[in-house]
Design an enzyme around this catalytic site. Structure first.
Site, PDB file in Angstrom:
ATOM      1  N   GLN A  78       0.809  -1.216   0.000  1.00  0.00           N
ATOM      2  CA  GLN A  78       0.000   0.000   0.000  1.00  0.00           C
ATOM      3  C   GLN A  78       0.840   1.262   0.000  1.00  0.00           C
ATOM      4  O   GLN A  78       0.316   2.372  -0.182  1.00  0.00           O
ATOM      5  CB  GLN A  78      -0.930   0.022   1.211  1.00  0.00           C
ATOM      6  CG  GLN A  78      -0.211   0.148   2.543  1.00  0.00           C
ATOM      7  CD  GLN A  78      -1.132  -0.037   3.724  1.00  0.00           C
ATOM      8  OE1 GLN A  78      -1.488  -1.146   4.087  1.00  0.00           O
ATOM      9  NE2 GLN A  78      -1.538   1.077   4.331  1.00  0.00           N
ATOM     10  N   CYS A  84      -5.038   0.189   3.963  1.00  0.00           N
ATOM     11  CA  CYS A  84      -4.909  -1.198   4.413  1.00  0.00           C
ATOM     12  C   CYS A  84      -6.221  -1.958   4.287  1.00  0.00           C
ATOM     13  O   CYS A  84      -6.246  -3.116   3.851  1.00  0.00           O
ATOM     14  CB  CYS A  84      -4.406  -1.237   5.852  1.00  0.00           C
ATOM     15  SG  CYS A  84      -5.524  -0.477   7.052  1.00  0.00           S
ATOM     16  N   HIS A 380      -5.227  -1.102  11.861  1.00  0.00           N
ATOM     17  CA  HIS A 380      -4.697  -1.703  10.630  1.00  0.00           C
ATOM     18  C   HIS A 380      -5.492  -2.954  10.279  1.00  0.00           C
ATOM     19  O   HIS A 380      -5.867  -3.740  11.159  1.00  0.00           O
ATOM     20  CB  HIS A 380      -3.230  -2.070  10.840  1.00  0.00           C
ATOM     21  CG  HIS A 380      -2.499  -2.463   9.598  1.00  0.00           C
ATOM     22  ND1 HIS A 380      -2.513  -1.710   8.444  1.00  0.00           N
ATOM     23  CD2 HIS A 380      -1.734  -3.548   9.323  1.00  0.00           C
ATOM     24  CE1 HIS A 380      -1.771  -2.316   7.524  1.00  0.00           C
ATOM     25  NE2 HIS A 380      -1.296  -3.428   8.033  1.00  0.00           N
ATOM     26  N   ASN A 401       0.294  -9.289   5.196  1.00  0.00           N
ATOM     27  CA  ASN A 401       0.232  -7.839   5.342  1.00  0.00           C
ATOM     28  C   ASN A 401       0.226  -7.183   3.955  1.00  0.00           C
ATOM     29  O   ASN A 401       0.323  -7.871   2.929  1.00  0.00           O
ATOM     30  CB  ASN A 401       1.415  -7.352   6.182  1.00  0.00           C
ATOM     31  CG  ASN A 401       1.162  -6.000   6.821  1.00  0.00           C
ATOM     32  OD1 ASN A 401       0.143  -5.356   6.590  1.00  0.00           O
ATOM     33  ND2 ASN A 401       2.101  -5.544   7.628  1.00  0.00           N
TER      34      ASN A 401
END
Length: 462
Positions: A78, A84, A380, A401
């Protein structure tokens, strides 16, 4: 700010509340009498708090081996943006596409496309809230909340669903990243400046008794300017497009003249109404087995409402495990900065640092206390792609992630089950992985929470 203390007799008295030299001398004596003080002082001044309190137990407990381990391909990035929630949601969809259509591991759906429409829709959302609250003073807490951040990069699962239901999605190759999507601060700063200026105009019009059609006409002119700003910065989004790709078997495919909504229906094919948000917020104001929404939180006016079903952590984890067992990854929201080392080690574990032992202090709080006292909230969103089950009980979880493959373990992290208990607040699953009673509870009318409730924080944090 003046500090005023009232005693029972009504007399203000601060004379005994300051820090005296005698008190400091007492603290110095107590410090010098601790035999470890100078050793720890030298250690912490040289190495810092985290390095001085790091505990290798977390490394030992976080071996990246899982009994259920979905192979999801390359990680996304990102970059310098707060997307996110968007990356995580689109990643769960591309994982499904990878399995069904054998697209290559580096295939991504366009996060820039949903970003464009999110900025555009959030502007309209802000304008409408400003119009609805025009009679309130600017120092009213709700108006102040709106003006504090007219729009930002953050969001919620239901907000992405609202965008997809209205605009569809496209491959990243069709609508790639731009400078402003990867580094969003410049655009956000300018757009928020414009939105606040527009708020002045809209509030003045409403309070002057201007007719609703005239107010809406002025709002539409403002939206036209937002569309122009977004198109210059992110590129004007496609109405239809051609898409070519080779699958993992090197077979060639071409899709000509397809619209974004047709693309979503054909290549993702999810019924988004079947995907629901579960939260774990064990605070007294949110009983379990009840649904909740957050006032003023959303993006598409008239679109999908943000809605959470609050469950015990045991029930949240059980639903996530059921979905993983079916071969499907799980979107989730957490407070990633708490008791973690996500960037170098890729570890989320309560034992990774022992700051309390280092300083001999008590910082233990319950999950509810951390929420109530502003110590923790959702910051997040990521994706769970695996879990290690021992006797059908989870011990650790595999996390994908969206910070690129140089972070953690080639972009992945290991989350201990104990860390999940304390710092994971939300997961998204299909309804079929809930019990019948939970599905019935999820269908209920939500209780509306205040705009600043921590269960809406992911829309403002990253």
């Amino acid at each position: 700010m003046q500090l005023c203390l009232k005693f029972k007799n009504g007399v203000d008295d601060l004379s005994n509340k300051g820090i005296s030299s005698d008190l400091i001398n007492r603290f110095k004596t107590e410090y010098s009498e601790r035999k470890e003080s100078k050793v720890l002082e030298r250690t912490v001044t040289k190495n810092g708090i985290l390095a001085s309190s790091q505990d290798l137990r977390a490394d030992i407990q976080s071996t990246p081996v899982f009994s259920i381990d979905l192979q999801t391909g390359d990680v996304s990035n990102q970059k310098q943006s707060g997307r996110c929630w968007m990356f995580a949601a689109l990643n769960t969809m591309r994982h499904d596409m990878k399995d069904h259509f054998r697209v290559k591991g580096d295939f991504e759906l366009s996060q820039n496309y949903t970003f464009f429409w999110d900025k555009f829709e959030k502007s309209n959302w802000f304008y409408e809230n400003i119009i609805q609250t025009a009679a309130l003073d600017t120092d009213d807490r709700k108006v102040a909340w709106l003006l504090n951040e007219p729009q930002g990069d953050g969001g919620q699962w239901d907000m992405l669903c609202a965008l997809i239901e209205k605009y569809g999605i496209v491959p990243q190759s069709v609508y790639p990243e731009t400078y402003s999507s990867s580094k969003s601060r410049e655009f956000d700063t300018l757009l928020n400046e414009k939105l606040r200026k527009d708020a002045v105009t809209l509030r003045e019009l409403v309070n002057a008794g201007t007719s609703e059609p005239e107010v809406q006409a002025r709002k539409e002119k403002m939206l036209s300017e937002v569309y122009r700003m977004a198109s210059y910065s992110f590129g004007e989004p496609p109405v239809e497009f051609d898409w070519e790709f080779r699958d993992d078997d090197k077979n060639y495919h071409r899709e000509a003249g397809i619209t974004p909504k047709e693309f979503f229906k054909k290549y993702v094919g999810w019924d988004l109404k079947e995907y629901v948000s579960l939260i774990n917020a064990p605070t007294t104001d949110k009983p379990f087995d009840q649904t909740y929404s957050i006032e003023m939180l959303g993006n598409v006016v008239g679109g999908r409402q943000v809605k959470h079903l609050n469950l015990s952590m045991h029930d949240v984890k059980r639903a996530a495990i059921n979905q993983l067992k079916a071969g499907k990854s799980v979107w989730f929201g957490s407070d990633v900065g708490q008791h973690s080392e996500p960037r170098e080690k890729g570890i989320l574990d309560l034992d990774i640092f022992a700051e309390d032992e280092l300083f001999d202090i008590d910082i233990a709080m319950s999950k509810a206390e951390r929420l109530d006292y502003k110590e923790s909230l959702m910051t997040h969103a990521m994706v769970i792609t695996g879990v290690d089950l021992v006797d059908d009980k989870p011990t650790k979880w595999k996390v994908e992630n969206s910070w690129g493959d140089k972070i953690g373990q080639k972009g992945y992290m290991v989350m201990s089950d104990a860390w999940m208990d304390e710092y994971v607040y939300q997961v998204v699953v299909e309804k079929q992985y809930l019990t019948e009673a939970q599905r019935e509870a999820q269908s209920g009318e939500p209780v509306q929470l205040k705009p600043w409730d921590p269960m809406g924080a992911l829309a403002y944090k990253d």
